[in-house]
Design a protein around this motif. Structure first.
Motif, PDB file in Angstrom:
ATOM      1  N   ASP A   1      35.039  39.344  31.897  1.00 41.55           N
ATOM      2  CA  ASP A   1      35.355  40.478  32.887  1.00 41.55           C
ATOM      3  C   ASP A   1      35.441  41.748  32.521  1.00 41.55           C
ATOM      4  O   ASP A   1      35.970  42.192  32.045  1.00 41.55           O
ATOM      5  CB  ASP A   1      36.184  40.035  33.501  1.00 41.55           C
ATOM      6  CG  ASP A   1      36.260  40.415  35.242  1.00 41.55           C
ATOM      7  OD1 ASP A   1      35.650  39.964  36.356  1.00 41.55           O
ATOM      8  OD2 ASP A   1      36.989  41.977  35.163  1.00 41.55           O
TER       9      ASP A   1
ATOM     10  N   TYR B   1      30.704  39.689  36.318  1.00 38.76           N
ATOM     11  CA  TYR B   1      30.542  41.264  37.259  1.00 38.76           C
ATOM     12  C   TYR B   1      30.685  40.869  39.054  1.00 38.76           C
ATOM     13  O   TYR B   1      29.747  40.331  38.909  1.00 38.76           O
ATOM     14  CB  TYR B   1      30.426  42.302  36.739  1.00 38.76           C
ATOM     15  CG  TYR B   1      30.207  43.188  37.486  1.00 38.76           C
ATOM     16  CD1 TYR B   1      31.541  44.140  36.918  1.00 38.76           C
ATOM     17  CD2 TYR B   1      29.354  44.107  38.586  1.00 38.76           C
ATOM     18  CE1 TYR B   1      31.870  45.336  38.220  1.00 38.76           C
ATOM     19  CE2 TYR B   1      28.963  44.936  39.307  1.00 38.76           C
ATOM     20  CZ  TYR B   1      30.510  45.737  39.472  1.00 38.76           C
ATOM     21  OH  TYR B   1      30.399  46.485  39.810  1.00 38.76           O
TER      22      TYR B   1
ATOM     23  N   ASN C   1      33.908  48.775  33.358  1.00 36.08           N
ATOM     24  CA  ASN C   1      32.932  47.820  33.430  1.00 36.08           C
ATOM     25  C   ASN C   1      32.136  48.574  32.514  1.00 36.08           C
ATOM     26  O   ASN C   1      31.098  49.926  31.707  1.00 36.08           O
ATOM     27  CB  ASN C   1      32.518  48.022  34.677  1.00 36.08           C
ATOM     28  CG  ASN C   1      30.979  47.988  34.410  1.00 36.08           C
ATOM     29  OD1 ASN C   1      30.293  48.710  34.419  1.00 36.08           O
ATOM     30  ND2 ASN C   1      30.159  46.842  35.284  1.00 36.08           N
TER      31      ASN C   1
ATOM     32  N   GLN D   1      41.479  34.275  36.227  1.00 34.59           N
ATOM     33  CA  GLN D   1      43.336  34.236  35.356  1.00 34.59           C
ATOM     34  C   GLN D   1      43.476  32.352  35.321  1.00 34.59           C
ATOM     35  O   GLN D   1      43.716  31.858  34.388  1.00 34.59           O
ATOM     36  CB  GLN D   1      43.389  34.933  36.275  1.00 34.59           C
ATOM     37  CG  GLN D   1      44.328  36.124  35.408  1.00 34.59           C
ATOM     38  CD  GLN D   1      45.086  37.423  35.886  1.00 34.59           C
ATOM     39  OE1 GLN D   1      44.754  37.518  36.968  1.00 34.59           O
ATOM     40  NE2 GLN D   1      45.105  38.237  35.275  1.00 34.59           N
TER      41      GLN D   1
ATOM     42  N   HIS E   1      39.796  47.310  31.006  1.00 29.00           N
ATOM     43  CA  HIS E   1      39.380  46.660  32.383  1.00 29.00           C
ATOM     44  C   HIS E   1      37.742  47.603  32.823  1.00 29.00           C
ATOM     45  O   HIS E   1      37.583  47.607  34.028  1.00 29.00           O
ATOM     46  CB  HIS E   1      39.873  46.390  33.040  1.00 29.00           C
ATOM     47  CG  HIS E   1      39.753  44.886  33.502  1.00 29.00           C
ATOM     48  ND1 HIS E   1      40.372  44.582  34.790  1.00 29.00           N
ATOM     49  CD2 HIS E   1      37.951  44.978  33.801  1.00 29.00           C
ATOM     50  CE1 HIS E   1      40.259  43.253  35.065  1.00 29.00           C
ATOM     51  NE2 HIS E   1      38.475  43.504  34.667  1.00 29.00           N
TER      52      HIS E   1
ATOM     53  N   THR F   1      29.525  44.066  26.228  1.00 24.84           N
ATOM     54  CA  THR F   1      29.667  42.107  27.552  1.00 24.84           C
ATOM     55  C   THR F   1      29.299  41.087  26.411  1.00 24.84           C
ATOM     56  O   THR F   1      30.358  39.917  25.997  1.00 24.84           O
ATOM     57  CB  THR F   1      30.104  41.857  28.699  1.00 24.84           C
ATOM     58  OG1 THR F   1      30.280  43.366  29.687  1.00 24.84           O
ATOM     59  CG2 THR F   1      30.926  40.714  29.483  1.00 24.84           C
TER      60      THR F   1
ATOM     61  N   SER G   1      36.832  38.395  41.018  1.00 26.35           N
ATOM     62  CA  SER G   1      36.554  37.223  40.373  1.00 26.35           C
ATOM     63  C   SER G   1      37.573  37.287  38.896  1.00 26.35           C
ATOM     64  O   SER G   1      37.621  36.392  38.484  1.00 26.35           O
ATOM     65  CB  SER G   1      35.130  38.006  39.886  1.00 26.35           C
ATOM     66  OG  SER G   1      34.192  37.644  40.395  1.00 26.35           O
ATOM     67  N   TYR G   2      37.873  38.269  38.818  1.00 23.64           N
ATOM     68  CA  TYR G   2      38.808  38.733  37.609  1.00 23.64           C
ATOM     69  C   TYR G   2      40.264  37.385  37.988  1.00 23.64           C
ATOM     70  O   TYR G   2      41.005  37.308  36.708  1.00 23.64           O
ATOM     71  CB  TYR G   2      39.716  39.680  37.012  1.00 23.64           C
ATOM     72  CG  TYR G   2      40.877  40.265  36.218  1.00 23.64           C
ATOM     73  CD1 TYR G   2      40.332  39.630  34.887  1.00 23.64           C
ATOM     74  CD2 TYR G   2      41.632  40.772  36.897  1.00 23.64           C
ATOM     75  CE1 TYR G   2      41.702  39.818  34.086  1.00 23.64           C
ATOM     76  CE2 TYR G   2      42.867  40.674  35.716  1.00 23.64           C
ATOM     77  CZ  TYR G   2      43.061  40.210  34.556  1.00 23.64           C
ATOM     78  OH  TYR G   2      43.683  40.998  33.807  1.00 23.64           O
ATOM     79  N   GLU G   3      40.784  37.485  39.252  1.00 23.32           N
ATOM     80  CA  GLU G   3      41.870  36.501  39.433  1.00 23.32           C
ATOM     81  C   GLU G   3      41.482  35.539  39.569  1.00 23.32           C
ATOM     82  O   GLU G   3      42.340  34.198  39.082  1.00 23.32           O
ATOM     83  CB  GLU G   3      42.257  37.269  40.930  1.00 23.32           C
ATOM     84  CG  GLU G   3      43.408  39.056  41.399  1.00 23.32           C
ATOM     85  CD  GLU G   3      42.227  39.923  41.416  1.00 23.32           C
ATOM     86  OE1 GLU G   3      42.882  40.812  40.982  1.00 23.32           O
ATOM     87  OE2 GLU G   3      40.554  39.573  41.272  1.00 23.32           O
TER      88      GLU G   3
ATOM     89  N   SER H   1      34.694  43.554  37.643  1.00 16.63           N
ATOM     90  CA  SER H   1      34.738  43.022  38.858  1.00 16.63           C
ATOM     91  C   SER H   1      35.707  43.750  39.418  1.00 16.63           C
ATOM     92  O   SER H   1      36.864  44.275  39.216  1.00 16.63           O
ATOM     93  CB  SER H   1      35.425  41.359  38.804  1.00 16.63           C
ATOM     94  OG  SER H   1      34.496  41.318  37.854  1.00 16.63           O
TER      95      SER H   1
ATOM     96  N   LEU I   1      40.525  34.232  28.411  1.00 14.67           N
ATOM     97  CA  LEU I   1      39.504  35.676  29.401  1.00 14.67           C
ATOM     98  C   LEU I   1      39.851  36.409  28.788  1.00 14.67           C
ATOM     99  O   LEU I   1      40.809  36.532  27.872  1.00 14.67           O
ATOM    100  CB  LEU I   1      40.034  35.545  30.628  1.00 14.67           C
ATOM    101  CG  LEU I   1      40.342  36.662  31.655  1.00 14.67           C
ATOM    102  CD1 LEU I   1      39.045  36.602  32.182  1.00 14.67           C
ATOM    103  CD2 LEU I   1      41.553  36.862  32.267  1.00 14.67           C
TER     104      LEU I   1
ATOM    105  N   LEU J   1      38.296  41.294  28.251  1.00 11.84           N
ATOM    106  CA  LEU J   1      38.270  42.241  29.155  1.00 11.84           C
ATOM    107  C   LEU J   1      37.905  43.512  27.614  1.00 11.84           C
ATOM    108  O   LEU J   1      38.314  43.440  26.576  1.00 11.84           O
ATOM    109  CB  LEU J   1      39.506  42.463  29.531  1.00 11.84           C
ATOM    110  CG  LEU J   1      40.169  41.606  30.804  1.00 11.84           C
ATOM    111  CD1 LEU J   1      41.646  41.976  30.891  1.00 11.84           C
ATOM    112  CD2 LEU J   1      39.195  40.858  32.200  1.00 11.84           C
TER     113      LEU J   1
END
Length: 314
Positions: free
Chosen positions: A38, A12, A69, A50, A67, A75, A45-47, A41, A61, A63
């Protein structure tokens, strides 16, 4: 049976430390997959995850639906239920593993066929945001002596043998069938909750305790600086543990240790003998009715219970 490790990294908003954490897990020979989850985020961070998934075949990855929180417990739980390895290890996204993180763990698990896991020492590194790239390695703050599995819980709950740190723990996935998953009601202290359950229901052996196998980053965003959260959730953790213990046939002497730990914790916040007694009596009865029920059911068979509660019945 070959031992294969799934590393679970909840993420996160950790872009500052993320790549180092992921690569430190990818580069361990014993690791078959690095599950990065993730947790909604918003800082890039997510990008980055990836990109890392595209570059490294071990990285997977995950989710939450839409997506969103959901917090660290949910998590990590998604990672556990998605893992394919027969061993589970955890790494926080702002920390990193050191070289040969799992070499000794595999040795210990093979040496003790009855083992459910291994715990190790973790080092600490302080990041000073006011000075670029400056960090200071701190002394170890984890379990500091060899402890037999049968008495590990007693040592942990009393604070006599040090503490666990999640980056230094490797456990068999099957252990979660005994303990359950992380408590999603806890925003903090969820790691202590699962550690103590593991120590009560599993057999955890000592790994490396004189040198670190991982480094925890200490910085201004760490949750342990949020003291109000611990004040809010610490009693919830204890009450949850006691309820769980009563349902899972934990010996009464261990439940008693949890009660004493609560008393000590609350005692420190009370002043004066009268207030102390009044506070303890009120809290003990109000918060731990389940214990009285548990003891009552255990030690009073149905006929004796009826006579005790309803003496007028024949």
């Amino acid at each position: 049976m070959k031992l294969e490790i799934s590393v679970i990294i909840p993420v996160y908003n950790a872009i500052r430390f993320l790549e180092k954490a992921v690569l430190s897990a990818v580069n361990q020979d014993e690791v078959i997959e690095v599950l990065v989850i993730d947790d909604g985020s918003t800082d890039g961070s997510y990008e980055l995850l990836q990109e890392l998934e595209q570059k490294h075949h071990k990285v997977k990855l995950l989710l939450h639906p839409e997506h969103i929180n959901k917090g660290r417990s949910a998590t990590r739980n998604l990672g556990i239920t998605s893992a394919s390895g027969n061993l589970i290890a955890f790494l926080d996204s702002d920390d990193y593993f050191l070289e040969n993180r799992f070499k000794n763990d595999i040795h210990v698990l093979n040496k003790y066929p009855d083992s459910d896991g291994v715990y190790n020492a973790v080092g600490f590194e302080i990041h000073d945001a006011s000075k670029s790239n400056l960090s200071q390695v701190q002394k170890l703050y984890t379990v500091n002596q060899v402890v037999e599995p049968d008495v590990l819980f007693e040592g942990l709950v009393a604070g006599k043998v040090g503490h666990f740190q999640i980056n230094g723990l490797t456990v068999k996935r099957s252990l979660f069938y005994k303990t359950g998953l992380f408590n999603e009601e806890l925003q903090v202290a969820e790691d202590s909750d699962i550690f103590w359950k593991m120590a009560m229901k599993g057999r955890l052996y000592t790994g490396k305790i004189d040198e670190a196998v991982a480094i925890r980053g200490v910085h201004e965003y760490n949750s342990f600086y949020q003291v109000y959260l611990y004040d809010k959730y610490i009693y919830t953790m204890y009450d949850s543990l006691i309820s769980w213990s009563s349902r899972n046939k934990v010996p009464l002497k261990r439940i008693d240790l949890l009660l004493k730990a609560i008393w000590i914790l609350k005692h420190k916040k009370e002043e004066g003998l009268v207030d102390e007694i009044r506070f303890w009596a009120k809290q003990f009865w109000g918060n731990h009715r389940i214990i009285f029920s548990y003891l009552f059911i255990k030690y009073f068979p149905i006929v004796r219970r009826r006579k005790l509660l309803f003496p007028f019945l024949k």
